[in-house]
Design an enzyme around this catalytic site. Sequence first.
Site, PDB file in Angstrom:
ATOM      1  N   PHE A 391      41.689-146.874  33.719  1.00  0.00           N
ATOM      2  CA  PHE A 391      40.675-145.842  33.879  1.00  0.00           C
ATOM      3  C   PHE A 391      40.144-145.708  35.305  1.00  0.00           C
ATOM      4  CE2 PHE A 391      40.326-148.251  29.882  1.00  0.00           C
ATOM      5  CZ  PHE A 391      41.053-147.384  29.089  1.00  0.00           C
ATOM      6  N   CYS A 392      41.019-145.857  36.278  1.00  0.00           N
ATOM      7  CA  CYS A 392      40.656-145.717  37.697  1.00  0.00           C
ATOM      8  C   CYS A 392      39.474-146.605  38.054  1.00  0.00           C
ATOM      9  CB  CYS A 392      40.350-144.265  38.040  1.00  0.00           C
ATOM     10  SG  CYS A 392      41.780-143.177  37.952  1.00  0.00           S
ATOM     11  N   ALA A 393      39.427-147.785  37.455  1.00  0.00           N
ATOM     12  CA  ALA A 393      38.376-148.758  37.758  1.00  0.00           C
ATOM     13  C   ALA A 393      39.006-150.151  37.734  1.00  0.00           C
ATOM     14  CB  ALA A 393      37.240-148.654  36.748  1.00  0.00           C
TER      15      ALA A 393
END
Length: 461
Positions: A391-393
């Site tokens: 999740f782009c984290a």
Amino acid sequence: MTVTEQFATRDTARRAPAAQATDAAARPRSGGPGPLAVLADAGLEVPVLGGGFVRHVNLDVAASAPAFDVVAQQVTRVLPYYASVHRGSGYPSQLSTSLVEDARLAVARHVGARDDDLVVFTRNTTDALNLLAGAVPGDTVVLDLEHHANLLPWRSRRLVEGRATIAATLEALDAELARTPAALLSVTGASNVTGEVLPIDRLAEIAHARGARIAVDAAQLLPHRRVDVTASGIDYLAFSGHKAYAPFGAGALVGRADWLDAAPAYLAGGGAVAAVRADGVDWKHGVERHEAGTPNVIGAVAIARALAELERLGDDARRDHEHALTQRLHAGLAGQQGVRVLSGFSEPVDSNGGPSDRLGIATIELERGSVGLLAAALGAEHGVSVRAGRFCAHPFFERTATRSNGLRASLGAGSSADDVDRFLDALARLVADGPAHAYDHSPEGWCPRVDDRPRPDFALA
């Protein structure tokens, strides 16, 4: 039967057994909240493997939310008048200019901007934060829980690892800002992995006490909670229309003018200049300095209408609706076998053992098996849209998770108790018995080995 005919046919008697089973699972166990708002995808039916259609359950709202129905209607009304802005003499051009500037005022009003704040229209939150990054006169301090949009743009970045509790994390940020002065503290308003909400007012106090400004990535927070720039002491706020029920390619950066006026123009081009000479350029100040080229008129209009609809729905109603569904989701996941719900902080907690202040987001990891395969089967066999990955984290995910990827379910104003129950029933069935169809793993992810789902005629080459 043609693709068009297949999409036109909704005879439940002809649905495949898998689809019939999904419909049975969709019946609510004990009632609960229905949708709070009407979205453009309301009643959407999608094909499932083996034939037939089921009502779509969208639990991928944290990635991109469907348009409010009133937003889609507004866009349809505006399109015939669409024209280039600011210098056209015709009525459509003058109307388009007015719509963009009215949208700018609507954004400022909705987020409680100060009278001298700028509202710069961008493509999305990532674009807005990249714009701000070019204006920061010094170091930027960020947390490891940030989305990559608020992690990667900063030219001089100091990363602080989150602690076990929110209180301890605030202490770590304060210590970092005290150790070496920084120009900016940039934080998310809410984690897009866990939904946990950070205390923005307190973070602003910490930053200002140490001589720094604060920027807030409100991509996740703003669609679910009212954000007030002035009351909270926020210096810069970034958000995306596509997460706020206005998926037409626009976002905004709201904040103090001095840094933005001193920064190089974000895009070099027409509209950003007062004069161009053979030996130099005189750049404009204000929003025009960073909005070169033709703006996204439709995107700005969509954002303004979406914010108006959020206001009409009411802050308390939105919060109560989402809280009830979030409790239902987390309570259901707590009773599932073979799954673990991720959490960034150990306190405060509610009766389900999770943070008491969180958005309608839950990310799980499996004790065994692939969340990518699980997500694919949820969509292909049950008509339930979720998301698998990190999740782009990535730094935050690596700190909180024990597996390489997770599966995220996320709720919104159009979600219902029926949606939550459909997801929980399908999840339990897939974890226990596995998919009913064969899937292959490719660089693009898991895909059905034989995908007999038809595509609508507008999607065919």
